[in-house]
Structures are given as structure tokens and as C-alpha cells.
Design a protein around this motif. Structure first.
Motif, PDB file in Angstrom:
ATOM      1  N   GLY A  21       0.699  -1.438   0.104  1.00  0.00           N
ATOM      2  CA  GLY A  21       0.001   0.124   0.227  1.00  0.00           C
ATOM      3  C   GLY A  21       0.331   1.308  -0.318  1.00  0.00           C
ATOM      4  N   MET A  22       2.338   1.237   0.546  1.00  0.00           N
ATOM      5  CA  MET A  22       2.766   2.750   1.007  1.00  0.00           C
ATOM      6  C   MET A  22       3.424   2.558  -0.895  1.00  0.00           C
ATOM      7  SD  MET A  22       2.853   4.123   3.869  1.00  0.00           S
ATOM      8  CE  MET A  22       4.164   4.552   4.667  1.00  0.00           C
ATOM      9  N   SER A  23       3.873   1.498  -1.030  1.00  0.00           N
ATOM     10  CA  SER A  23       4.801   1.898  -2.664  1.00  0.00           C
ATOM     11  C   SER A  23       3.774   1.145  -3.898  1.00  0.00           C
ATOM     12  CB  SER A  23       5.782   0.910  -2.884  1.00  0.00           C
ATOM     13  OG  SER A  23       5.050  -0.461  -2.372  1.00  0.00           O
ATOM     14  N   GLN A  24       2.711   0.802  -3.576  1.00  0.00           N
ATOM     15  CA  GLN A  24       2.730   0.567  -5.236  1.00  0.00           C
ATOM     16  C   GLN A  24       1.627   2.319  -6.158  1.00  0.00           C
ATOM     17  OE1 GLN A  24      -1.557   1.037  -5.406  1.00  0.00           O
ATOM     18  NE2 GLN A  24      -1.641   1.945  -3.755  1.00  0.00           N
ATOM     19  N   ILE A  25       1.833   3.375  -5.262  1.00  0.00           N
ATOM     20  CA  ILE A  25       1.540   4.154  -5.692  1.00  0.00           C
ATOM     21  C   ILE A  25       2.460   5.059  -6.979  1.00  0.00           C
ATOM     22  CG2 ILE A  25       2.020   6.312  -4.293  1.00  0.00           C
ATOM     23  CD1 ILE A  25      -0.624   7.355  -4.743  1.00  0.00           C
ATOM     24  N   ALA A  26       4.063   4.052  -6.755  1.00  0.00           N
ATOM     25  CA  ALA A  26       4.545   4.962  -7.404  1.00  0.00           C
ATOM     26  C   ALA A  26       5.021   4.412  -9.415  1.00  0.00           C
ATOM     27  CB  ALA A  26       6.206   4.150  -6.763  1.00  0.00           C
ATOM     28  N   PRO A  27       4.275   3.376  -9.974  1.00  0.00           N
ATOM     29  CA  PRO A  27       4.241   3.229 -10.999  1.00  0.00           C
ATOM     30  C   PRO A  27       3.181   4.112 -11.655  1.00  0.00           C
ATOM     31  CG  PRO A  27       3.927   1.060  -9.805  1.00  0.00           C
ATOM     32  CD  PRO A  27       3.894   2.358  -8.611  1.00  0.00           C
ATOM     33  N   VAL A  28       2.100   3.837 -10.548  1.00  0.00           N
ATOM     34  CA  VAL A  28       0.902   4.551 -11.844  1.00  0.00           C
ATOM     35  C   VAL A  28       0.879   6.004 -10.556  1.00  0.00           C
ATOM     36  CG1 VAL A  28      -0.434   2.402 -11.196  1.00  0.00           C
ATOM     37  CG2 VAL A  28      -0.303   3.492  -9.464  1.00  0.00           C
ATOM     38  N   LEU A  29       1.184   6.885 -10.559  1.00  0.00           N
ATOM     39  CA  LEU A  29       1.074   8.672  -9.699  1.00  0.00           C
ATOM     40  C   LEU A  29       1.243   9.236 -10.772  1.00  0.00           C
ATOM     41  CD1 LEU A  29       0.640   9.827  -7.384  1.00  0.00           C
ATOM     42  CD2 LEU A  29       3.252   9.520  -6.573  1.00  0.00           C
ATOM     43  N   PRO A  30       2.320   9.322 -11.432  1.00  0.00           N
ATOM     44  CA  PRO A  30       1.934   9.919 -12.409  1.00  0.00           C
ATOM     45  C   PRO A  30       1.119   9.841 -13.981  1.00  0.00           C
ATOM     46  CG  PRO A  30       4.290   9.283 -12.469  1.00  0.00           C
ATOM     47  CD  PRO A  30       3.422   8.314 -11.920  1.00  0.00           C
ATOM     48  N   LEU A  31       0.680   8.564 -14.051  1.00  0.00           N
ATOM     49  CA  LEU A  31      -0.483   8.385 -14.414  1.00  0.00           C
ATOM     50  C   LEU A  31      -1.808   9.197 -14.500  1.00  0.00           C
ATOM     51  CD1 LEU A  31       0.465   4.724 -16.148  1.00  0.00           C
ATOM     52  CD2 LEU A  31       0.348   6.805 -17.145  1.00  0.00           C
ATOM     53  N   TYR A  32      -1.725   8.403 -12.856  1.00  0.00           N
ATOM     54  CA  TYR A  32      -3.164   8.877 -12.101  1.00  0.00           C
ATOM     55  C   TYR A  32      -3.627  10.769 -11.787  1.00  0.00           C
ATOM     56  CZ  TYR A  32      -6.766   8.617  -8.580  1.00  0.00           C
ATOM     57  OH  TYR A  32      -8.473   9.008  -8.422  1.00  0.00           O
ATOM     58  N   ILE A  33      -2.170  11.323 -11.290  1.00  0.00           N
ATOM     59  CA  ILE A  33      -2.047  12.587 -11.692  1.00  0.00           C
ATOM     60  C   ILE A  33      -2.785  13.101 -12.860  1.00  0.00           C
ATOM     61  CG2 ILE A  33      -1.135  14.756 -11.644  1.00  0.00           C
ATOM     62  CD1 ILE A  33       0.694  12.718  -8.798  1.00  0.00           C
ATOM     63  N   LYS A  34      -1.956  12.370 -13.888  1.00  0.00           N
ATOM     64  CA  LYS A  34      -3.231  13.205 -15.803  1.00  0.00           C
ATOM     65  C   LYS A  34      -3.838  12.688 -15.973  1.00  0.00           C
ATOM     66  CE  LYS A  34      -1.021  12.533 -20.254  1.00  0.00           C
ATOM     67  NZ  LYS A  34      -0.468  12.386 -20.854  1.00  0.00           N
ATOM     68  N   HIS A  35      -4.804  11.588 -14.669  1.00  0.00           N
ATOM     69  CA  HIS A  35      -6.061  11.137 -14.742  1.00  0.00           C
ATOM     70  C   HIS A  35      -6.833  11.888 -14.313  1.00  0.00           C
ATOM     71  CE1 HIS A  35      -9.988   8.638 -15.062  1.00  0.00           C
ATOM     72  NE2 HIS A  35      -9.548   8.990 -13.774  1.00  0.00           N
ATOM     73  N   LEU A  36      -6.758  13.012 -13.548  1.00  0.00           N
ATOM     74  CA  LEU A  36      -7.102  13.945 -13.104  1.00  0.00           C
ATOM     75  C   LEU A  36      -7.450  15.200 -13.546  1.00  0.00           C
ATOM     76  CD1 LEU A  36      -5.535  13.031  -8.717  1.00  0.00           C
ATOM     77  CD2 LEU A  36      -8.153  12.380  -9.976  1.00  0.00           C
ATOM     78  N   GLY A  37      -6.519  15.394 -14.466  1.00  0.00           N
ATOM     79  CA  GLY A  37      -6.683  16.559 -15.178  1.00  0.00           C
ATOM     80  C   GLY A  37      -5.247  17.651 -15.081  1.00  0.00           C
ATOM     81  N   VAL A  38      -4.556  17.255 -14.651  1.00  0.00           N
ATOM     82  CA  VAL A  38      -2.973  17.768 -14.313  1.00  0.00           C
ATOM     83  C   VAL A  38      -2.406  17.185 -16.102  1.00  0.00           C
ATOM     84  CG1 VAL A  38      -0.579  18.293 -13.171  1.00  0.00           C
ATOM     85  CG2 VAL A  38      -3.217  17.738 -12.513  1.00  0.00           C
ATOM     86  N   ASP A  39      -2.133  18.468 -16.881  1.00  0.00           N
ATOM     87  CA  ASP A  39      -1.849  17.680 -17.928  1.00  0.00           C
ATOM     88  C   ASP A  39      -0.710  18.125 -18.299  1.00  0.00           C
ATOM     89  OD1 ASP A  39      -3.838  16.728 -19.426  1.00  0.00           O
ATOM     90  OD2 ASP A  39      -4.769  19.145 -19.655  1.00  0.00           O
ATOM     91  N   ASN A  40       0.251  19.578 -17.670  1.00  0.00           N
ATOM     92  CA  ASN A  40       1.581  19.460 -18.256  1.00  0.00           C
ATOM     93  C   ASN A  40       2.299  18.714 -17.083  1.00  0.00           C
ATOM     94  OD1 ASN A  40       3.697  21.659 -16.464  1.00  0.00           O
ATOM     95  ND2 ASN A  40       3.333  22.690 -18.874  1.00  0.00           N
ATOM     96  N   ALA A  41       3.280  18.788 -17.887  1.00  0.00           N
ATOM     97  CA  ALA A  41       4.561  17.574 -17.477  1.00  0.00           C
ATOM     98  C   ALA A  41       5.522  17.564 -16.866  1.00  0.00           C
ATOM     99  CB  ALA A  41       4.831  17.056 -19.024  1.00  0.00           C
ATOM    100  N   ASP A  42       5.749  18.808 -16.153  1.00  0.00           N
ATOM    101  CA  ASP A  42       6.598  19.578 -14.946  1.00  0.00           C
ATOM    102  C   ASP A  42       5.399  19.529 -14.126  1.00  0.00           C
ATOM    103  OD1 ASP A  42       8.930  19.756 -16.917  1.00  0.00           O
ATOM    104  OD2 ASP A  42       8.202  22.078 -17.627  1.00  0.00           O
ATOM    105  N   SER A  43       4.150  19.752 -14.012  1.00  0.00           N
ATOM    106  CA  SER A  43       3.484  19.703 -13.008  1.00  0.00           C
ATOM    107  C   SER A  43       2.883  18.610 -12.562  1.00  0.00           C
ATOM    108  CB  SER A  43       1.546  20.786 -13.932  1.00  0.00           C
ATOM    109  OG  SER A  43       1.907  21.890 -13.950  1.00  0.00           O
ATOM    110  N   VAL A  44       2.809  17.521 -13.510  1.00  0.00           N
ATOM    111  CA  VAL A  44       2.849  16.194 -13.168  1.00  0.00           C
ATOM    112  C   VAL A  44       3.605  15.398 -12.142  1.00  0.00           C
ATOM    113  CG1 VAL A  44       2.947  13.693 -14.368  1.00  0.00           C
ATOM    114  CG2 VAL A  44       1.196  15.435 -15.399  1.00  0.00           C
ATOM    115  N   ALA A  45       5.252  15.826 -12.980  1.00  0.00           N
ATOM    116  CA  ALA A  45       6.236  15.060 -11.947  1.00  0.00           C
ATOM    117  C   ALA A  45       6.045  16.091 -10.606  1.00  0.00           C
ATOM    118  CB  ALA A  45       7.654  16.229 -12.889  1.00  0.00           C
ATOM    119  N   GLN A  46       6.514  17.382 -11.113  1.00  0.00           N
ATOM    120  CA  GLN A  46       6.221  17.552  -9.205  1.00  0.00           C
ATOM    121  C   GLN A  46       5.033  17.877  -8.548  1.00  0.00           C
ATOM    122  OE1 GLN A  46       5.122  21.890  -9.927  1.00  0.00           O
ATOM    123  NE2 GLN A  46       6.078  22.661  -7.730  1.00  0.00           N
ATOM    124  N   PHE A  47       4.046  17.288  -8.991  1.00  0.00           N
ATOM    125  CA  PHE A  47       2.798  17.073  -8.045  1.00  0.00           C
ATOM    126  C   PHE A  47       2.983  14.981  -7.728  1.00  0.00           C
ATOM    127  CE2 PHE A  47       0.187  20.078  -9.762  1.00  0.00           C
ATOM    128  CZ  PHE A  47       0.131  21.104  -8.562  1.00  0.00           C
TER     129      PHE A  47
END
Length: 409
Positions: A21-47
Motif C-alpha cells: 500500500g505504501m509503494s504500489q502508487i509509485a508506477p501509477v502515480l504520474p498516470l493517475y495525476i494526469k487522469h485527475l486533470g493535470v496535463d503539463n508534464a512538469d506539473s505532473v512530475a512536481q505533484f
């Protein structure tokens, strides 16, 4: 089945799921943040960086607090609180309407964690000393395997069932951990100190302050080293692969190799610690792990890297269990939860620092240099342990037929 064995089985499952649960988010986090409406690549990396790191930072702060609560109210109530709380919070992440709610839930996850601290304290205090090394060694494989396999599990679930499903599945498993804990974990708890001690009073009651600090620092460096390569493994496997079609699978297998080896080695090295002394096992394991990082920088294909990661997992099986065994043996029972809480804080900080270190070294110097720097850290740590732990215990006559004498009030 004896009580300590039943507790060990339930706690192992719970700690494994917690690690996932603590680590499973790592590979899907950027994709999920993009899914939540963050489109800018730099913002995705930052969040992504904020959302991933904030859980470990907050966990480091709250781990000693939950350790204190475990000493005051018992370890089983802390297991129930943490497992049910994480089941709810992780499941809610799948319903997050935006990235800010996701980050808030990740922060809340770090606040309510403490399952691993309570499990370690429970097993340390409820297991007879003849089996303590084996029990703590076995238990340590759960969090390590969960953390190492978590990214692979999360990526597989997200790919096959959808991004949100990884949160729902993990939350469901935490709910199972809550139910099994409630039904099967037994604790004989007697609170020894009747008043709440301040941090200063707790520290003044620790009999071996210098040795305890050394073990905290050792645990921190171990987790830095073990997690320093996590951010760059997939990129490294991509560079080593001639075909890009199976990179995700090969990266997942590389992650899993060290976790599998750790599961195999840790219980056996825990038993060995019971016989010859944990300080001997950790010294040899540190040297072996430090040396095994060097050839990983020279591999020519993913299979060589996978094999070396498996060998590293065997060596790592003697590291964290040995720290826990030594902490348990030099800490009075009344302070066990709080001391393990501080030790767990060092581990959480090491996880965060290792991930940051690996990424920064790879960006500034190159991926292969991550392995060299990690090797140096472990070998320096081995020298530190030799002079501050192994040599000190030998000179003071605290070995008795290769085993530490218990230092208790």
C-alpha cells in the motif's frame, strides 16, 4: 499452533499488504495525476514527487507517537486502528476528484500508519528469546517484500483493471488484514509504566544510548541504500534491453528478484543471529551487500542485473532483521514500542532520502554511479558497525557463546 506463530503469520500478511500500500502508487502515480486533470508534464512530475514523498515524511513524524500509544494501550489496538484506517483512506484515493484531494489523502495515510511499528513491537515482546531472531527475521521480509513488489503489483493491477482499481484492491486487502488481526492476533499486554513519559524521560531510560543511536543511523543508511536504485531500475533496464517490448515485465522481475531472495534468506539469517549473534550477521551482510552493488554498474543485459539483485536480496536478508534483534535485546519491554517507533522513523526517512538520492545522482552523474555511491554508503556503514557495535560488544564482554546477553531493567 503457538500464540507467537499465529501472531507472526497474521502480522506478516498485514505488514506485506501495508508495504504494498505504501509503494504500489509509485508506477501509477504520474498516470493517475494526469487522469485527475493535470496535463503539463512538469506539473505532473512536481505533484508526483509531493504525493509520493509526503507519506513517508509524515510517517516518520507520527511513527514514534503511535509507538508511545502501543506502549500505553497495547499493540493489538494499534494494529486494528492502522489497518482499518489505511483500508478506508487508500480506497478513498480511488475516488479523489483532483490532485489536491489525492495529496491530502496521502498525507492522511502517513498520519494513521503505524501498523509495522506495532507488529514489530508485538512480535518482539510476545516471542520467547529463543525464537526472537527467526520471528523478527521472518517479519522483516513482509515489509521489504511488500515495498519491493508493490510497484510491480500496482502497475499490473492498473494495467489490467484500471488505475483506480489499484487503490481499491489494496484497500480491500487492508480490510482483510484488519479482520484477521481482530480474529486471530492474541496479546498478553501489561502496561509497566503508569505515567506518560516525555521524549527526554524515555531517552534517559534507554540503557544503551550510544548503541541505540548507532542502530538508528544504521537503519537509516540501510533504507537509503536499498531504495536508492528504485527510481532508476526501470530506466536502467530500458537501457540494457535490446527490445522495448518487454521492458515493463523485465523491470518488474528485477524489482521482484531482490524481494523474493529476501523472503528466502531473512528467516534463516534470523535463526543464525539467534545462534552466533546479530552483530556478526549484520557486519557480514553489510560488506556483502556493499560489494554486490558494484558489479550491478557493469552488467550488459537485464538478466545479469536480475541475478545480482537476487544475490543482493540474500545479503539484505541479514540487515534489517539484525537491527531489530539488537534493538529488541537492548531495550526494556516498557519502552519497546517507543524505541521501535523512532527506529521506524529512521527507516521512513531513509526510504524518502534514498529515492531522492538515487534520482538526483542519476540525473547529475549517470545511472551507473548510483550503484557506486550506494556501495560506498554500505561499506562505510559496515566500518561504523564494526567499531560501534561489533567491536564494542566484544570488548565489553557482552557476547555469550556468540549471543548477546539481554540488557533489561
Amino acid at each position: 499452533m503457538s500464540m507467537w506463530k499465529r501472531n507472526l503469520i497474521v502480522c506478516w500478511f498485514g505488514m506485506f499488504v501495508t508495504g504494498v500500500g505504501m509503494s504500489q502508487i509509485a508506477p501509477v502515480l504520474p498516470l493517475y495525476i494526469k487522469h485527475l486533470g493535470v496535463d503539463n508534464a512538469d506539473s505532473v512530475a512536481q505533484f508526483s514527487g509531493i504525493a509520493f514523498g509526503i507519506t513517508f515524511i509524515v510517517s516518520a513524524i507520527f511513527s514514534p507517537i503511535w509507538g508511545l500509544a502501543a506502549d500505553r494501550f497495547g499493540r493489538k489496538p494499534m494494529l486494528l486502528r492502522a489497518s482499518l484506517g489505511m483500508a478506508i483512506v487508500i480506497s478513498c484515493m480511488g475516488f479523489a476528484p483532483n490532485v489536491y484531494v489525492l495529496i491530502a489523502l496521502r498525507l492522511l495515510q502517513g498520519t494513521i500508519t503505524g501498523y509495522s511499528t506495532a507488529c514489530t513491537t508485538l512480535i518482539a515482546t510476545q516471542t520467547d528469546k529463543e525464537h526472537a531472531g527467526y520471528a523478527l527475521g521472518t517479519l522483516s521480509t513482509a515489509s521489504i517484500a511488500g515495498a519491493l513488489l508493490g510497484p510491480t503489483i500496482g502497475g499490473f493491477i492498473a494495467e489490467s483493471m484500471g488505475l483506480q482499481s489499484s487503490f481499491f484492491v489494496t484497500g480491500g486487502l487492508m480490510l482483510v488484514a484488519f479482520i484477521t488481526t481482530a480474529l486471530f492476533v492474541k496479546e498478553s499486554f501489561h502496561r509497566e509504566d503508569k505515567k506518560t513519559l516525555s521524549i527526554k524521560e524515555v531517552w534517559s531510560s534507554v540503557p544503551e544510548k550510544s548503541l541505540t543511536l548507532t542502530l538508528f543511523l544504521t537503519f537509516f543508511i540501510l533504507t537509503v541504500a536499498l531504495y536508492s536504485v528504485e527510481p532508476i531500475i526501470t530506466v536502467y533496464v530500458t537501457q540494457l534491453s535490446k527490445s522495448a517490448s518487454h521492458v515493463a515485465l523485465l523491470a518488474g522481475m528485477t524489482f521482484s528478484a531482490s524481494g523474493l531472495a529476501n523472503i528466502i534468506a531473512a528467516p534463516r539469517l534470523g535463526k543464525l543471529s539467534d545462534r552466533i549473534g546479530a552483530q556478526k550477521v549484520i557486519l557480514v551482510a553489510l560488506i556483502a551487500a556493499g560489494l554486490l552493488f558494484i558489479p550491478q554498474a557493469f552488467v550488459q543485459n537485464p538478466w545479469q542485473l536480475m541475478g545480482l539483485r537476487f544475490l543482493l536480496g540474500l545479503a539484505a536478508g541479514g540487515l534489517i532483521p539484525s537491527v531489530n534483534i539488537l534493538v529488541k535485546k537492548i531495550t526494556p519491554d516498557a519502552l519497546t514500542g517507543r524505541v521501535f517507533g523512532f527506529n521506524m522513523s529512521a527507516g521512513y526517512l531513509g526510504t524518502f532520502a534514498g529515492s531522492v538520492l538515487g534520482g538526483q545522482v542519476a540525473a547529475w552523474f549517470g545511472i551507473r554511479d548510483v550503484f557506486f555511491i550506494t556501495s560506498i554508503l554500505l561499506l562505510i556503514n559496515a566500518g561504523w558497525v564494526y567499531f560501534k557495535v561489533y567491536k564494542k560488544l566484544s570488548l565489553n564482554g557482552r557476547e555469550d557463546n556468540g549471543r548477546l546477553k539481554e540488557i533489561r531493567n
